[in-house]
Design a protein around this motif. Sequence first.
Motif: not given
Length: 324
Positions: A44-68
Motif C-alpha cells: 500500500x505504501x508503494x502505491x496500489x496503482x503503480x507498486x515499485x517492487x516486483x513482489x508487490x507488482x505481482x501481488x496486484x497482478x494476482x489479487x488486484x488493487x482493492x486488497x491494498x
Amino acid sequence: MPSSRKVTASAVTVAALGLSVLAAWPAAAHGTMGDPVSRVAQCYAEGPESPESAACEAAVAAGGTQALYDWNGIRIGDAAGRHRQLIPDGRLCSAGNEEFKGLDLARADWPATRVHGGPYTFKYRVTAAHRGTFTVYATKPGYDPAKRLAWADLDLEHPVAKATDPVPAGGFYTFTGTLPERSGRHLLYAVWQRSDSPEAFYSCSDVDFGGDGGASAPAPSASAPSGEQIAAGAGKSTIEHHGHGDDDARTSAEPAAAGPAERPAPADRPEAQGGSWSPTRLAETGASAGTSSVAIGGAAALAVGSAALFLSVRRRAAGGGRRR
C-alpha cells in the motif's frame, strides 16, 4: 386508504428496509502490523496503482488493487482462536481470504525489515481499538521464502511476542518481544485475537536478519505507509476506517492519520470506562464476510415479523369480509 392496506404497506416497507441492511452494512476491520512492516502495508505504501517492487507488482497482478486499499481488512470474523483449523497451509498471509491472495505468493524478494536477534518493539497500526491479545510467531531455521508459508514453518511453541490489551497511542498498539537468533530472510506472523468478539486479524511481515541465509541477494528495504497515505486512500477502501462497522458519524469521521487513542470516548459510553463500544454493538460480533451477524439477525427478524404482520392483516381482512 383502508387501515388494513396501510398496515400491509408498512409491513412491506419495514421488510424491505430490513433486507437492505444486509446489502448496505459496511465491513469493519481494524489494522495490520506496522513495524516490522506487513506485506499489505508495504505494498500500500508503494502505491496500489503503480507498486515499485516486483513482489508487490505481482501481488496486484494476482489479487488486484482493492486488497491494498483494504489493507486493514485481513480478518476472520468468527475465528475464536481456531486459526489453524480455519486457515489452510499456503494461505496464512491472506487468512484464506480470496481478496488478499496476492499476499500468499511465494517469493524471495518481498521487501523486508532489517532486524537482529534480541529485544524488539513491535508497532501495530490500528484503525479501531479493541481488547484482545497479540501473538507474533517467527519462522523456524531453514525457512524457505520461495515456498508458500505453512503452519509447520512457524515456531508455534515459542512466540516471539505476546501482549494482551496494550494501550493504543498515536495510531499504534506498541508492545515488546524478543526475536530469535536467525540469519537471512524470515517471516513474522502476527495474530490479533479479540477478546470482546471472536474476530481475529492476521499479517505477514518479511524480515531480514542479515548474513546470506541462503538468499541470493539482499531484500529491498520495507517502509510503512504514512498517515497521509492512509488518509488519501481511505475513500477507495471498502473498509470503514476508525469505525466499528456502524454508520455513526462519531466513530467514522475521524481523519485516518490520527490514532484511535487520540479521540476521547463519549462520557456516556462504556469505552470511557475502558471498554469498547458501538451504538448497537453490530460490529462486535465479527461476521466472517464483513457483515455483522447481529445485523443479519436483526434484518431477518424484521423481515419475518413483517411477513407475520402481513399475513395477520390479510386474515383479519378476510374475516371481516365474511362477517359482512
